[in-house]
Design a protein around this motif. Structure first.
Motif, PDB file in Angstrom:
ATOM      1  N   ILE A  42    -107.501 -34.849 -56.130  1.00  0.00           N
ATOM      2  CA  ILE A  42    -107.940 -35.639 -57.282  1.00  0.00           C
ATOM      3  C   ILE A  42    -106.967 -35.464 -58.448  1.00  0.00           C
ATOM      4  O   ILE A  42    -106.596 -36.438 -59.104  1.00  0.00           O
ATOM      5  N   GLN A  43    -106.517 -34.246 -58.689  1.00  0.00           N
ATOM      6  CA  GLN A  43    -105.547 -34.018 -59.766  1.00  0.00           C
ATOM      7  C   GLN A  43    -104.228 -34.743 -59.501  1.00  0.00           C
ATOM      8  O   GLN A  43    -103.633 -35.311 -60.425  1.00  0.00           O
ATOM      9  N   ASN A  44    -103.769 -34.723 -58.257  1.00  0.00           N
ATOM     10  CA  ASN A  44    -102.523 -35.436 -57.929  1.00  0.00           C
ATOM     11  C   ASN A  44    -102.679 -36.934 -58.138  1.00  0.00           C
ATOM     12  O   ASN A  44    -101.761 -37.608 -58.613  1.00  0.00           O
ATOM     13  N   TRP A  45    -103.833 -37.470 -57.791  1.00  0.00           N
ATOM     14  CA  TRP A  45    -104.089 -38.893 -58.011  1.00  0.00           C
ATOM     15  C   TRP A  45    -104.095 -39.199 -59.506  1.00  0.00           C
ATOM     16  O   TRP A  45    -103.519 -40.192 -59.948  1.00  0.00           O
ATOM     17  N   LEU A  46    -104.711 -38.314 -60.283  1.00  0.00           N
ATOM     18  CA  LEU A  46    -104.814 -38.536 -61.728  1.00  0.00           C
ATOM     19  C   LEU A  46    -103.474 -38.437 -62.445  1.00  0.00           C
ATOM     20  O   LEU A  46    -103.302 -39.016 -63.510  1.00  0.00           O
ATOM     21  N   ARG A  47    -102.522 -37.721 -61.897  1.00  0.00           N
ATOM     22  CA  ARG A  47    -101.243 -37.582 -62.599  1.00  0.00           C
ATOM     23  C   ARG A  47    -100.297 -38.747 -62.313  1.00  0.00           C
ATOM     24  O   ARG A  47     -99.234 -38.852 -62.905  1.00  0.00           O
ATOM     25  N   ASN A  48    -100.700 -39.639 -61.430  1.00  0.00           N
ATOM     26  CA  ASN A  48     -99.892 -40.792 -61.069  1.00  0.00           C
ATOM     27  C   ASN A  48     -99.943 -41.844 -62.184  1.00  0.00           C
ATOM     28  O   ASN A  48    -101.009 -42.183 -62.686  1.00  0.00           O
ATOM     29  N   ARG A  49     -98.809 -42.369 -62.560  1.00  0.00           N
ATOM     30  CA  ARG A  49     -98.751 -43.356 -63.644  1.00  0.00           C
ATOM     31  C   ARG A  49     -99.585 -44.601 -63.349  1.00  0.00           C
ATOM     32  O   ARG A  49    -100.273 -45.124 -64.221  1.00  0.00           O
ATOM     33  N   ASN A  50     -99.558 -45.067 -62.112  1.00  0.00           N
ATOM     34  CA  ASN A  50    -100.353 -46.245 -61.750  1.00  0.00           C
ATOM     35  C   ASN A  50    -101.848 -45.973 -61.889  1.00  0.00           C
ATOM     36  O   ASN A  50    -102.608 -46.857 -62.297  1.00  0.00           O
ATOM     37  N   THR A  51    -102.263 -44.768 -61.558  1.00  0.00           N
ATOM     38  CA  THR A  51    -103.670 -44.394 -61.717  1.00  0.00           C
ATOM     39  C   THR A  51    -104.061 -44.403 -63.187  1.00  0.00           C
ATOM     40  O   THR A  51    -105.104 -44.952 -63.554  1.00  0.00           O
ATOM     41  N   ILE A  52    -103.236 -43.795 -64.030  1.00  0.00           N
ATOM     42  CA  ILE A  52    -103.523 -43.760 -65.471  1.00  0.00           C
ATOM     43  C   ILE A  52    -103.622 -45.182 -66.027  1.00  0.00           C
ATOM     44  O   ILE A  52    -104.534 -45.492 -66.801  1.00  0.00           O
ATOM     45  N   GLU A  53    -102.699 -46.043 -65.630  1.00  0.00           N
ATOM     46  CA  GLU A  53    -102.740 -47.447 -66.084  1.00  0.00           C
ATOM     47  C   GLU A  53    -104.038 -48.117 -65.641  1.00  0.00           C
ATOM     48  O   GLU A  53    -104.698 -48.802 -66.431  1.00  0.00           O
ATOM     49  N   PHE A  54    -104.403 -47.935 -64.376  1.00  0.00           N
ATOM     50  CA  PHE A  54    -105.629 -48.533 -63.846  1.00  0.00           C
ATOM     51  C   PHE A  54    -106.852 -48.027 -64.607  1.00  0.00           C
ATOM     52  O   PHE A  54    -107.705 -48.815 -65.031  1.00  0.00           O
ATOM     53  N   LEU A  55    -106.955 -46.699 -64.777  1.00  0.00           N
ATOM     54  CA  LEU A  55    -108.102 -46.129 -65.490  1.00  0.00           C
ATOM     55  C   LEU A  55    -108.171 -46.630 -66.928  1.00  0.00           C
ATOM     56  O   LEU A  55    -109.252 -46.930 -67.438  1.00  0.00           O
ATOM     57  N   GLY A  56    -107.008 -46.719 -67.575  1.00  0.00           N
ATOM     58  CA  GLY A  56    -106.980 -47.203 -68.952  1.00  0.00           C
ATOM     59  C   GLY A  56    -107.464 -48.635 -69.078  1.00  0.00           C
ATOM     60  O   GLY A  56    -108.236 -48.971 -69.974  1.00  0.00           O
ATOM     61  N   ILE A  57    -107.025 -49.491 -68.168  1.00  0.00           N
ATOM     62  CA  ILE A  57    -107.475 -50.890 -68.186  1.00  0.00           C
ATOM     63  C   ILE A  57    -108.975 -50.958 -67.918  1.00  0.00           C
ATOM     64  O   ILE A  57    -109.713 -51.667 -68.617  1.00  0.00           O
ATOM     65  N   TRP A  58    -109.445 -50.205 -66.917  1.00  0.00           N
ATOM     66  CA  TRP A  58    -110.870 -50.227 -66.587  1.00  0.00           C
ATOM     67  C   TRP A  58    -111.697 -49.772 -67.788  1.00  0.00           C
ATOM     68  O   TRP A  58    -112.694 -50.411 -68.128  1.00  0.00           O
TER      69      TRP A  58
END
Length: 126
Positions: A42-58
């Protein structure tokens, strides 16, 4: 809050509903890939730039209390080797509602179904 379970690819996944929205246990999903290191996945997924962008948009679309200043800080650091992020840090610093960190008997990281599906596809396209 009523906890329930679904079966996906012979794996039991917990979920619950809050305000007519389903939250799925991504800790259970991570267990599919590596049962001993779910928190690291989960931490590795969260540190991914695409994940951060997705979470921010959501969050911007679904959360009027989302903290965009903290989000920008995370977005600027995402992808750097030194960047680490836990779900609890994300939730506390951005006032996120898409992820929920639960301690105790039904503990784990739960995600709104939109986010959980994104995580599941990161874990396995299957």
């Amino acid at each position: 809050m009523i906890m329930a379970k679904i079966h996906v690819l012979d794996n039991e996944i917990s979920f619950y509903s809050r305000n007519d929205e389903d939250y799925i246990c991504i800790t259970d999903i991570a267990r599919y890939k590596d049962p001993d290191r779910t928190d690291y996945l989960i931490q590795n997924w969260l540190r991914n730039r695409n994940t951060i962008e997705f979470l921010g948009i959501w969050e911007r679309l679904n959360n009027p209390d989302f903290n965009p200043i903290e989000f920008d800080g995370f977005r600027n650091l995402a992808g750097l080797n030194s960047f680490t992020l836990t779900s609890k840090q994300w939730i506390e610093r951005t006032s996120a509602i898409g992820l929920v960190s639960k301690p105790g008997r039904y503990g784990g990281t739960y995600a709104h179904k939109d986010i959980a599906y994104e995580f599941a596809s990161w874990i396995s396209v299957e």
